[in-house]
Design a protein around this motif. Structure first.
Motif, PDB file in Angstrom:
ATOM      1  N   ASN A  79      25.076 -23.939 -18.186  1.00  0.00           N
ATOM      2  CA  ASN A  79      25.492 -22.549 -18.401  1.00  0.00           C
ATOM      3  C   ASN A  79      24.516 -21.599 -17.721  1.00  0.00           C
ATOM      4  N   ARG A  85      26.237 -15.384 -13.131  1.00  0.00           N
ATOM      5  CA  ARG A  85      27.592 -15.943 -13.133  1.00  0.00           C
ATOM      6  C   ARG A  85      28.493 -15.130 -12.202  1.00  0.00           C
ATOM      7  N   TRP A  90      30.759 -20.148 -11.632  1.00  0.00           N
ATOM      8  CA  TRP A  90      30.751 -19.768 -13.044  1.00  0.00           C
ATOM      9  C   TRP A  90      29.670 -20.510 -13.823  1.00  0.00           C
ATOM     10  N   PHE A  91      29.387 -21.746 -13.431  1.00  0.00           N
ATOM     11  CA  PHE A  91      28.334 -22.534 -14.074  1.00  0.00           C
ATOM     12  C   PHE A  91      27.585 -23.309 -13.001  1.00  0.00           C
ATOM     13  N   ASP A  92      26.466 -23.902 -13.375  1.00  0.00           N
ATOM     14  CA  ASP A  92      25.618 -24.639 -12.435  1.00  0.00           C
ATOM     15  C   ASP A  92      26.277 -25.977 -12.118  1.00  0.00           C
ATOM     16  N   VAL A 112      30.135 -26.383 -21.739  1.00  0.00           N
ATOM     17  CA  VAL A 112      30.232 -25.232 -20.841  1.00  0.00           C
ATOM     18  C   VAL A 112      31.151 -24.195 -21.497  1.00  0.00           C
ATOM     19  N   GLY A 164      33.883 -25.416 -10.621  1.00  0.00           N
ATOM     20  CA  GLY A 164      33.003 -24.298 -10.941  1.00  0.00           C
ATOM     21  C   GLY A 164      33.530 -22.948 -10.525  1.00  0.00           C
TER      22      GLY A 164
END
Length: 183
Positions: A79, A85, A90-92, A112, A164
């Motif tokens: 996260n 973001r 949106w996430f790693d 997530v 992602g």
């Protein structure tokens, strides 16, 4: 956490009947009461935090004949802080990897979080008395009246083309008109 783990949720609804027209406090008769009377205004506010989701792989390399992919391996918290973001990240995504052959992924379910929701639905309606038993109701309804963008879940299939990436949103403002017979 499961998919229905919504940490924070505020829902408020209300209906206000304007005090004009027959049977109300002000302007109970005359032509003006037919124009400004018998109106109601309603609203429904929904404001909630994001639901969790799980990243899965495109390939099931455990050969246990289960349907679909399996959970991916995760090496750290995927996260991202809200200021890092974006819709394209949106996430790693680098925190995930394909599990080794014949092993299951080490990721827990729902680690997530997606995007929250803010929606204000509004309505305005007017009641018309046709007879003592029958009436007609005109309705104008607006869903997501503020036209706030509520993004859907980011791509959660490891190795997929949209991994992602947030590529969709819930519907924009919608307006509908209707007539309803009341009896």
């Amino acid at each position: 956490p499961s998919g229905n783990d919504i940490r924070h949720r505020l829902t408020y609804s209300g209906l206000y009947e304007v005090p004009f027209g027959k049977g109300r406090r002000y302007v109970t008769g005359g032509p003006l009461s037919y124009i400004i009377g018998q109106w109601s205004i309603g609203g429904l506010l929904t404001w909630q935090s994001a639901p969790p989701f799980t990243v899965s792989t495109q390939i099931n390399n455990t050969f246990v004949f289960s349907a679909g992919g399996q959970r991916a391996d995760v090496s750290r918290n995927p996260n991202l802080p809200s200021d890092q973001r974006t819709l394209s990240r949106w996430f790693d995504t680098d925190a995930f990897s394909q599990p080794a052959q014949y092993t299951f992924g080490n990721q827990g379910p729902g680690i997530v979080r997606g995007d929250g929701i803010f929606s204000l639905d509004m309505s305005i309606l007017r009641n018309f008395s046709l007879t003592e038993r029958f009436g007609l109701q005109f309705r104008a309804e607006m869903f997501n009246s503020t036209n706030h963008t509520n993004f859907q879940e980011a791509g959660s299939s490891f190795g997929g083309p949209g991994f992602g990436i947030v590529s969709a949103a819930n519907p924009a403002r919608r307006v509908q008109l209707g007539l309803r017979m009341v009896f």
